[in-house]
Write a protein that holds these residues in place. Structure first.
Motif, PDB file in Angstrom:
ATOM      1  N   LEU A  13       9.317  47.559 -65.797  1.00 43.07           N
ATOM      2  CA  LEU A  13       8.208  47.743 -66.726  1.00 43.07           C
ATOM      3  C   LEU A  13       8.662  47.562 -68.179  1.00 43.07           C
ATOM      4  O   LEU A  13       7.938  46.979 -68.996  1.00 43.07           O
ATOM      5  N   ALA A  14       9.845  48.048 -68.492  1.00 48.81           N
ATOM      6  CA  ALA A  14      10.381  47.894 -69.849  1.00 48.81           C
ATOM      7  C   ALA A  14      10.563  46.415 -70.192  1.00 48.81           C
ATOM      8  O   ALA A  14      10.210  45.963 -71.298  1.00 48.81           O
ATOM      9  N   VAL A  15      11.078  45.632 -69.255  1.00 50.64           N
ATOM     10  CA  VAL A  15      11.270  44.190 -69.484  1.00 50.64           C
ATOM     11  C   VAL A  15       9.913  43.504 -69.664  1.00 50.64           C
ATOM     12  O   VAL A  15       9.741  42.668 -70.559  1.00 50.64           O
ATOM     13  N   ILE A  16       8.933  43.871 -68.843  1.00 49.18           N
ATOM     14  CA  ILE A  16       7.601  43.277 -68.947  1.00 49.18           C
ATOM     15  C   ILE A  16       6.965  43.602 -70.295  1.00 49.18           C
ATOM     16  O   ILE A  16       6.364  42.740 -70.943  1.00 49.18           O
ATOM     17  N   VAL A  17       7.103  44.830 -70.757  1.00 48.41           N
ATOM     18  CA  VAL A  17       6.555  45.230 -72.056  1.00 48.41           C
ATOM     19  C   VAL A  17       7.222  44.455 -73.182  1.00 48.41           C
ATOM     20  O   VAL A  17       6.554  43.969 -74.107  1.00 48.41           O
ATOM     21  N   ILE A  18       8.521  44.299 -73.114  1.00 51.50           N
ATOM     22  CA  ILE A  18       9.244  43.546 -74.150  1.00 51.50           C
ATOM     23  C   ILE A  18       8.774  42.090 -74.170  1.00 51.50           C
ATOM     24  O   ILE A  18       8.511  41.524 -75.239  1.00 51.50           O
ATOM     25  N   LEU A  19       8.617  41.472 -72.996  1.00 49.58           N
ATOM     26  CA  LEU A  19       8.129  40.097 -72.934  1.00 49.58           C
ATOM     27  C   LEU A  19       6.698  39.978 -73.462  1.00 49.58           C
ATOM     28  O   LEU A  19       6.351  39.000 -74.136  1.00 49.58           O
ATOM     29  N   ALA A  20       5.869  40.976 -73.180  1.00 49.78           N
ATOM     30  CA  ALA A  20       4.498  40.972 -73.680  1.00 49.78           C
ATOM     31  C   ALA A  20       4.471  41.053 -75.203  1.00 49.78           C
ATOM     32  O   ALA A  20       3.683  40.347 -75.860  1.00 49.78           O
ATOM     33  N   VAL A  21       5.317  41.881 -75.786  1.00 48.32           N
ATOM     34  CA  VAL A  21       5.382  42.004 -77.245  1.00 48.32           C
ATOM     35  C   VAL A  21       5.830  40.677 -77.860  1.00 48.32           C
ATOM     36  O   VAL A  21       5.268  40.220 -78.863  1.00 48.32           O
ATOM     37  N   ILE A  22       6.815  40.058 -77.263  1.00 49.27           N
ATOM     38  CA  ILE A  22       7.280  38.756 -77.762  1.00 49.27           C
ATOM     39  C   ILE A  22       6.151  37.726 -77.686  1.00 49.27           C
ATOM     40  O   ILE A  22       5.932  36.951 -78.621  1.00 49.27           O
ATOM     41  N   ALA A  23       5.404  37.725 -76.576  1.00 49.37           N
ATOM     42  CA  ALA A  23       4.286  36.780 -76.416  1.00 49.37           C
ATOM     43  C   ALA A  23       3.199  37.035 -77.457  1.00 49.37           C
ATOM     44  O   ALA A  23       2.642  36.093 -78.027  1.00 49.37           O
ATOM     45  N   VAL A  24       2.894  38.314 -77.722  1.00 51.83           N
ATOM     46  CA  VAL A  24       1.860  38.653 -78.709  1.00 51.83           C
ATOM     47  C   VAL A  24       2.263  38.162 -80.101  1.00 51.83           C
ATOM     48  O   VAL A  24       1.422  37.732 -80.882  1.00 51.83           O
ATOM     49  N   ILE A  25       3.530  38.185 -80.393  1.00 54.34           N
ATOM     50  CA  ILE A  25       4.015  37.727 -81.692  1.00 54.34           C
ATOM     51  C   ILE A  25       4.087  36.194 -81.740  1.00 54.34           C
ATOM     52  O   ILE A  25       3.694  35.577 -82.722  1.00 54.34           O
ATOM     53  N   ALA A  26       4.548  35.576 -80.667  1.00 55.28           N
ATOM     54  CA  ALA A  26       4.820  34.138 -80.674  1.00 55.28           C
ATOM     55  C   ALA A  26       3.570  33.271 -80.525  1.00 55.28           C
ATOM     56  O   ALA A  26       3.469  32.221 -81.158  1.00 55.28           O
ATOM     57  N   MET A  29       1.666  32.299 -83.703  1.00 59.23           N
ATOM     58  CA  MET A  29       2.478  31.410 -84.530  1.00 59.23           C
ATOM     59  C   MET A  29       2.445  29.988 -83.980  1.00 59.23           C
ATOM     60  O   MET A  29       2.313  29.022 -84.737  1.00 59.23           O
ATOM     61  N   VAL A  30       2.533  29.850 -82.675  1.00 57.83           N
ATOM     62  CA  VAL A  30       2.494  28.529 -82.050  1.00 57.83           C
ATOM     63  C   VAL A  30       1.113  27.891 -82.249  1.00 57.83           C
ATOM     64  O   VAL A  30       1.006  26.714 -82.605  1.00 57.83           O
ATOM     65  N   LEU A  31       0.054  28.674 -82.031  1.00 54.94           N
ATOM     66  CA  LEU A  31      -1.301  28.145 -82.216  1.00 54.94           C
ATOM     67  C   LEU A  31      -1.549  27.733 -83.659  1.00 54.94           C
ATOM     68  O   LEU A  31      -2.197  26.712 -83.922  1.00 54.94           O
ATOM     69  N   ASN A  32      -1.049  28.501 -84.600  1.00 50.97           N
ATOM     70  CA  ASN A  32      -1.185  28.175 -86.015  1.00 50.97           C
ATOM     71  C   ASN A  32      -0.445  26.869 -86.341  1.00 50.97           C
ATOM     72  O   ASN A  32      -0.961  26.029 -87.088  1.00 50.97           O
TER      73      ASN A  32
END
Length: 152
Positions: A13-26, A29-32
Motif C-alpha cells: 500500500l505504501a508503494v502504491i500511495v507513493i506511485l499515486a502521488v508521483i502520478a498526480v504530480i507528473a 506537467m506532461v499534459l501542460n
C-alpha cells in the motif's frame, strides 16, 4: 518453521500511495507540455502562412499591381479564381505554403493589409498589423462547432 519471504500489505500500500502521488504530480506537467507543443505547432503553421503570403505579395507586386484585395480560403479551397460574396478568391495553391494548413479560415491580401483568420479545430489565430494572436477554443465553442458540422 521458516518465515515466508515477501511484502506485507502495508508495504504494498505504501508503494502504491507513493506511485499515486508521483502520478498526480507528473500527469498535469506532461499534459501542460503537450498543450504548449500543440499551441506552438499551430503558431508555427500561421507563421509559415504569413511567410508564404509575404512572398506571394512580393511576387505579385513585381509583375502586377495589387489593385484589389485577394482572398484565400482554408478548408474550402477554390480551384480557380472565383467571385463569392463580393470577394475575389484565388486558389490556395498559388501561395506555395509548405507544411500543414489550418482546417478553416480565410486570408485577405491587400496592397497595405494582410489579415489571416485561421483555425485548426482546437486553436484560432488572427494575424493582423504584424501581430499574431492565438486563442484556445473553449469547450462550448467546440461543442457548438460539432453540432454545426456533424461527421458523416
Amino acid at each position: 518453521m521458516k518465515k515466508k519471504q515477501g511484502f506485507t500489505l502495508i508495504e504494498l500500500l505504501a508503494v502504491i500511495v507513493i506511485l499515486a502521488v508521483i502520478a498526480v504530480i507528473a500527469v498535469p506537467m506532461v499534459l501542460n507540455t503537450i498543450e504548449k507543443a500543440r499551441k506552438g505547432a499551430f503558431e508555427q503553421t500561421i507563421n509559415g502562412v504569413v511567410k508564404a503570403v509575404d512572398l506571394y505579395k512580393a511576387q505579385i507586386q513585381m509583375t502586377d499591381e495589387l489593385s484589389e484585395c485577394r482572398y484565400f480560403s482554408f478548408g474550402n479551397d477554390v480551384m480557380e479564381v472565383t467571385v463569392r460574396d463580393g470577394k475575389t478568391y484565388y486558389p490556395l495553391k498559388e501561395l506555395s505554403i509548405k507544411g500543414s494548413l489550418p482546417t478553416e479560415g480565410e486570408i485577405k491580401v491587400c496592397r497595405d493589409e494582410l489579415l489571416i483568420d485561421a483555425s485548426d479545430g482546437s486553436y484560432s489565430g488572427r494575424y493582423e498589423d504584424e501581430k499574431l494572436n492565438i486563442t484556445k477554443k473553449s469547450g462550448k465553442e467546440l461543442v457548438q462547432e460539432a453540432l454545426e458540422n456533424p461527421i458523416g
